[in-house]
Design an enzyme around this catalytic site. Structure first.
Site, PDB file in Angstrom:
ATOM      1  N   ASP A  31      18.317  94.291  50.489  1.00 58.63           N
ATOM      2  CA  ASP A  31      17.512  93.300  51.215  1.00 58.63           C
ATOM      3  C   ASP A  31      16.465  92.767  50.237  1.00 58.63           C
ATOM      4  OD1 ASP A  31      16.937  93.054  54.638  1.00 58.63           O
ATOM      5  OD2 ASP A  31      15.644  91.999  53.195  1.00 58.63           O
ATOM      6  N   SER A 124      27.503  84.178  65.270  1.00 53.06           N
ATOM      7  CA  SER A 124      26.620  83.890  66.397  1.00 53.06           C
ATOM      8  C   SER A 124      27.349  83.067  67.447  1.00 53.06           C
ATOM      9  CB  SER A 124      25.428  83.089  65.856  1.00 53.06           C
ATOM     10  OG  SER A 124      24.722  82.508  66.913  1.00 53.06           O
ATOM     11  N   TYR A 149      21.505  75.822  60.640  1.00 51.21           N
ATOM     12  CA  TYR A 149      21.718  77.274  60.766  1.00 51.21           C
ATOM     13  C   TYR A 149      23.103  77.549  61.368  1.00 51.21           C
ATOM     14  CZ  TYR A 149      21.749  81.839  62.995  1.00 51.21           C
ATOM     15  OH  TYR A 149      22.131  83.091  63.414  1.00 51.21           O
ATOM     16  N   LYS A 153      26.866  79.354  59.855  1.00 47.26           N
ATOM     17  CA  LYS A 153      27.685  80.417  60.471  1.00 47.26           C
ATOM     18  C   LYS A 153      29.130  79.929  60.634  1.00 47.26           C
ATOM     19  CE  LYS A 153      24.538  83.527  60.900  1.00 47.26           C
ATOM     20  NZ  LYS A 153      24.562  84.705  60.045  1.00 47.26           N
ATOM     21  N   PHE A 218      10.907  76.496  78.819  1.00 50.28           N
ATOM     22  CA  PHE A 218      11.417  75.199  78.382  1.00 50.28           C
ATOM     23  C   PHE A 218      12.433  74.631  79.372  1.00 50.28           C
ATOM     24  CE2 PHE A 218      10.670  77.084  73.930  1.00 50.28           C
ATOM     25  CZ  PHE A 218       9.363  76.614  73.905  1.00 50.28           C
ATOM     26  N   ARG A 292      13.631  72.140  75.664  1.00 53.58           N
ATOM     27  CA  ARG A 292      13.620  72.205  74.199  1.00 53.58           C
ATOM     28  C   ARG A 292      14.886  71.506  73.702  1.00 53.58           C
ATOM     29  NH1 ARG A 292      13.504  78.167  71.533  1.00 53.58           N
ATOM     30  NH2 ARG A 292      15.606  78.195  72.425  1.00 53.58           N
ATOM     31  N   ASP A 295      18.893  72.820  73.547  1.00 53.02           N
ATOM     32  CA  ASP A 295      19.218  73.942  74.436  1.00 53.02           C
ATOM     33  C   ASP A 295      20.317  73.555  75.429  1.00 53.02           C
ATOM     34  OD1 ASP A 295      17.554  75.781  73.335  1.00 53.02           O
ATOM     35  OD2 ASP A 295      16.003  75.660  74.889  1.00 53.02           O
TER      36      ASP A 295
HETATM   37  P1  NAD Z   1      16.421  89.385  60.388  1.00 46.12           P
HETATM   38  O1  NAD Z   1      15.782  88.191  59.753  1.00 46.12           O
HETATM   39  O2  NAD Z   1      15.563  90.363  61.087  1.00 46.12           O
HETATM   40  O3  NAD Z   1      17.311  90.177  59.308  1.00 46.12           O
HETATM   41  C1  NAD Z   1      17.934  89.525  58.233  1.00 46.12           C
HETATM   42  C2  NAD Z   1      17.583  90.306  56.972  1.00 46.12           C
HETATM   43  O4  NAD Z   1      18.234  89.699  55.868  1.00 46.12           O
HETATM   44  C3  NAD Z   1      16.089  90.333  56.669  1.00 46.12           C
HETATM   45  O5  NAD Z   1      15.665  91.646  56.429  1.00 46.12           O
HETATM   46  C4  NAD Z   1      15.955  89.457  55.420  1.00 46.12           C
HETATM   47  O6  NAD Z   1      14.893  89.902  54.598  1.00 46.12           O
HETATM   48  C5  NAD Z   1      17.322  89.642  54.781  1.00 46.12           C
HETATM   49  N1  NAD Z   1      17.777  88.545  53.904  1.00 46.12           N
HETATM   50  C6  NAD Z   1      17.861  87.220  54.198  1.00 46.12           C
HETATM   51  N2  NAD Z   1      18.360  86.550  53.139  1.00 46.12           N
HETATM   52  C7  NAD Z   1      18.621  87.466  52.171  1.00 46.12           C
HETATM   53  C8  NAD Z   1      19.148  87.414  50.853  1.00 46.12           C
HETATM   54  N3  NAD Z   1      19.521  86.254  50.298  1.00 46.12           N
HETATM   55  N4  NAD Z   1      19.273  88.563  50.151  1.00 46.12           N
HETATM   56  C9  NAD Z   1      18.898  89.753  50.676  1.00 46.12           C
HETATM   57  N5  NAD Z   1      18.385  89.877  51.915  1.00 46.12           N
HETATM   58  C10 NAD Z   1      18.253  88.747  52.653  1.00 46.12           C
HETATM   59  O7  NAD Z   1      17.546  88.819  61.381  1.00 46.12           O
HETATM   60  P2  NAD Z   1      18.408  89.597  62.475  1.00 46.12           P
HETATM   61  O8  NAD Z   1      17.977  89.128  63.812  1.00 46.12           O
HETATM   62  O9  NAD Z   1      18.443  91.044  62.169  1.00 46.12           O
HETATM   63  O10 NAD Z   1      19.827  88.933  62.193  1.00 46.12           O
HETATM   64  C11 NAD Z   1      20.774  89.524  61.337  1.00 46.12           C
HETATM   65  C12 NAD Z   1      21.964  88.588  61.197  1.00 46.12           C
HETATM   66  O11 NAD Z   1      22.490  88.309  62.494  1.00 46.12           O
HETATM   67  C13 NAD Z   1      21.617  87.238  60.582  1.00 46.12           C
HETATM   68  O12 NAD Z   1      22.677  86.839  59.749  1.00 46.12           O
HETATM   69  C14 NAD Z   1      21.515  86.328  61.785  1.00 46.12           C
HETATM   70  O13 NAD Z   1      21.806  84.993  61.455  1.00 46.12           O
HETATM   71  C15 NAD Z   1      22.566  86.915  62.704  1.00 46.12           C
HETATM   72  N6  NAD Z   1      22.331  86.619  64.132  1.00 46.12           N
HETATM   73  C16 NAD Z   1      21.116  86.913  64.680  1.00 46.12           C
HETATM   74  C17 NAD Z   1      20.873  86.594  66.022  1.00 46.12           C
HETATM   75  C18 NAD Z   1      19.540  86.882  66.662  1.00 46.12           C
HETATM   76  O14 NAD Z   1      19.242  86.275  67.685  1.00 46.12           O
HETATM   77  N7  NAD Z   1      18.727  87.785  66.129  1.00 46.12           N
HETATM   78  C19 NAD Z   1      21.887  85.983  66.797  1.00 46.12           C
HETATM   79  C20 NAD Z   1      23.105  85.709  66.198  1.00 46.12           C
HETATM   80  C21 NAD Z   1      23.315  86.036  64.852  1.00 46.12           C
HETATM   81  N1  UFG Z   2      12.886  79.876  76.026  1.00 47.37           N
HETATM   82  C1  UFG Z   2      11.749  79.535  76.722  1.00 47.37           C
HETATM   83  N2  UFG Z   2      10.555  79.733  76.103  1.00 47.37           N
HETATM   84  C2  UFG Z   2      10.438  80.243  74.847  1.00 47.37           C
HETATM   85  C3  UFG Z   2      11.617  80.576  74.153  1.00 47.37           C
HETATM   86  C4  UFG Z   2      12.822  80.366  74.778  1.00 47.37           C
HETATM   87  O1  UFG Z   2      11.809  79.074  77.860  1.00 47.37           O
HETATM   88  O2  UFG Z   2       9.312  80.383  74.328  1.00 47.37           O
HETATM   89  C5  UFG Z   2      14.187  79.713  76.702  1.00 47.37           C
HETATM   90  C6  UFG Z   2      15.150  78.760  76.002  1.00 47.37           C
HETATM   91  O3  UFG Z   2      14.933  77.442  76.423  1.00 47.37           O
HETATM   92  C7  UFG Z   2      16.503  79.334  76.411  1.00 47.37           C
HETATM   93  C8  UFG Z   2      16.240  80.841  76.540  1.00 47.37           C
HETATM   94  O4  UFG Z   2      14.827  80.972  76.703  1.00 47.37           O
HETATM   95  O5  UFG Z   2      16.871  78.848  77.685  1.00 47.37           O
HETATM   96  C9  UFG Z   2      16.664  81.635  75.319  1.00 47.37           C
HETATM   97  O6  UFG Z   2      16.090  81.049  74.146  1.00 47.37           O
HETATM   98  P1  UFG Z   2      16.083  81.818  72.743  1.00 47.37           P
HETATM   99  O7  UFG Z   2      15.369  80.936  71.773  1.00 47.37           O
HETATM  100  O8  UFG Z   2      15.578  83.207  72.897  1.00 47.37           O
HETATM  101  O9  UFG Z   2      17.631  81.946  72.389  1.00 47.37           O
HETATM  102  P2  UFG Z   2      18.741  80.820  72.165  1.00 47.37           P
HETATM  103  O10 UFG Z   2      19.835  81.098  73.138  1.00 47.37           O
HETATM  104  O11 UFG Z   2      18.175  79.471  72.146  1.00 47.37           O
HETATM  105  O12 UFG Z   2      19.224  81.124  70.664  1.00 47.37           O
HETATM  106  C10 UFG Z   2      19.467  82.448  70.181  1.00 47.37           C
HETATM  107  C11 UFG Z   2      19.202  82.474  68.688  1.00 47.37           C
HETATM  108  C12 UFG Z   2      20.183  81.591  67.973  1.00 47.37           C
HETATM  109  C13 UFG Z   2      21.583  82.032  68.318  1.00 47.37           C
HETATM  110  C14 UFG Z   2      21.775  82.020  69.818  1.00 47.37           C
HETATM  111  C15 UFG Z   2      23.131  82.546  70.210  1.00 47.37           C
HETATM  112  O13 UFG Z   2      17.884  82.016  68.405  1.00 47.37           O
HETATM  113  O14 UFG Z   2      20.013  81.707  66.595  1.00 47.37           O
HETATM  114  O15 UFG Z   2      20.781  82.819  70.445  1.00 47.37           O
HETATM  115  O16 UFG Z   2      23.322  83.805  69.653  1.00 47.37           O
HETATM  116  F1  UFG Z   2      22.453  81.168  67.752  1.00 47.37           F
END
Ligand code: NAD
Ligand code: UFG
Length: 338
Positions: A31, A124, A149, A153, A218, A292, A295
């Site tokens: 990381d 995702s 973003y 993916k 939102f 937002r 969404d």
């Molecule tokens: P996070 O940001 O907490 O974790 C990602 C980690 O990757 C971090 O520790 C960051 O420092 C590290 N990182 C980023 N770029 C790097 C690089 N070039 N080299 C080395 N380390 C690097 O995010 P998360 O929520 O744990 O998500 C993990 C994965 O899952 C991500 O790929 C994210 O896109 C995917 N994902 C997350 C969500 C969500 O809602 N959290 C939903 C769908 C997919």
């Molecule tokens: N929402 C609010 N207020 C806030 C934040 C969110 O009302 O302050 C609402 C949004 O409008 C939505 C729901 O809560 O209806 C969920 O929103 P999030 O931002 O928590 O999640 P999303 O579904 O928009 O997106 C998340 C990740 C994306 C990922 C997606 C599907 O942020 O990266 O889930 O995995 F792609």
């Protein structure tokens, strides 16, 4: 025989590392701390009694990354490393393409060089774009992402499909996460967003801890049960377990497999707020705001394939997640910062 976990100090990565260590896997984390903190490693050690091997390396830095492959006997990779903020990706598309796609291409090059053939990739539900129906199945159309973003993916999914079709030794599990929330029950690791949270649950917990005055909801004019957006919230501990199931699946040498990781159940914004209030006995003031941009009304998984083919299903519910998210936030009001 080690599992390389890129992005292993992040939110989902740290929970997965805990599960891997508790199941006696040898773990090597890479990381660059772009969105995580070194303190995570101490917390993992407190929970599991084991300190994972760690390299502070950017996965886009081929030479530094190669040294990790030279030193360690890596057999499997879970690739979490990536930037994940939808809003930031619109502001800085180049950064998202170079970091997310660049790190994956470098990783694939090194995996080929060192004959490492098993990969689990963090995709995702965003790859489904604007869905015309729910629940979403893995073979539903993908594409039409509304931000860079999501595009990264989608592009990586295509790259992995071509890689596995060209290289018969490669086994890849693409995991499409729905909305991860919750934290480890110890309250020692959890989600630690920088600045104002984009996502719903960390915003709610910051209101609960007094860091924000109220939640902005939102939109309340969606075609949903109460007009607010519906999502599939999955506990991060269940999500972590999905990665161990995927690693086991790859031992069957399936080539490319794709799984939704969700609960199969939709929850509206206001339902989540109520669940949080009831689970923790805390009032969450909110204000209804405009929608937002980008969404969708509803987004939730058909997660039956993961159960049928990997024996994985979500065991925890949103009440568990609300309790655990709050336990993490109240014990760590400033996240990992002291
Ligand atoms: P996070 O940001 O907490 O974790 C990602 C980690 O990757 C971090 O520790 C960051 O420092 C590290 N990182 C980023 N770029 C790097 C690089 N070039 N080299 C080395 N380390 C690097 O995010 P998360 O929520 O744990 O998500 C993990 C994965 O899952 C991500 O790929 C994210 O896109 C995917 N994902 C997350 C969500 C969500 O809602 N959290 C939903 C769908 C997919
Ligand atoms: N929402 C609010 N207020 C806030 C934040 C969110 O009302 O302050 C609402 C949004 O409008 C939505 C729901 O809560 O209806 C969920 O929103 P999030 O931002 O928590 O999640 P999303 O579904 O928009 O997106 C998340 C990740 C994306 C990922 C997606 C599907 O942020 O990266 O889930 O995995 F792609």
């Amino acid at each position: 025989m080690s599992v390389l976990v890129t992005g292993g100090t992040g939110y989902i990565g740290s929970h997965t590392v805990v599960d891997l260590l508790n199941n006696n896997y040898d773990v090597v984390i890479v990381d660059n701390y772009v969105n995580s903190k070194p303190e995570v490693l101490n917390r993992i050690k407190t929970i599991t009694g084991k300190m994972p091997k760690f390299y502070e390396v950017d996965c886009c830095d081929e030479n530094a990354f190669r040294k990790v492959f030279e030193k360690e006997n890596i057999t499997d990779v879970i690739h979490f490393a990536g930037l994940k903020s939808v809003g930031e990706s619109v502001q800085k598309p180049g950064l998202y393409y170079s970091n997310n796609i660049g790190s994956t291409l470098t990783l694939l090059k090194l995996m080929h060089e060192f004959d490492v053939n098993n990969l689990v990739f963090s995709s995702s539900a965003t790859v489904y774009g604007v869905p015309d129906h729910v629940p979403l199945k893995e073979d539903d159309p993908i594409g039409g992402c509304t931000n860079p973003y999501g595009e990264t993916k989608l592009d990586i999914e295509y790259i992995l499909k071509y890689e596995t079709s060209m290289c018969s030794k490669m086994n890849v599990a693409i995991l499409r996460y729905f909305n991860p929330i919750g934290a480890h029950k110890s309250g020692l690791i959890g989600e630690d967003p920088q600045g104002i949270p984009n996502n719903l649950m960390p915003y709610i917990t910051q209101v609960a801890v007094g860091k924000r005055e109220h939640l902005n909801v939102f939109g309340n004019d969606y075609h949903t049960v109460d007009g607010t957006g519906v999502r599939d919230y999955i506990h991060v501990v269940d999500l972590a377990a999905g990665h161990l199931a995927a690693l086991r699946k790859l031992t069957e040498k399936p080539g490319l497999v794709i799984f939704n990781l969700g609960t199969g159940k939709g929850t509206s914004v206001l339902e989540l707020v109520t669940a949080f209030e009831n689970a923790n006995n805390i009032k969450i003031p909110y204000v209804i705001c405009p929608r937002r941009p980008g969404d969708v009304d509803e987004n939730y998984a058909d997660a039956s394939k993961a159960f049928k083919e990997m024996g994985w299903e979500a065991k925890l519910n949103i009440v568990d997640a609300c309790r655990d998210s709050w336990n993490w936030q109240k014990n760590n009001p400033k996240g990992y910062d002291k």
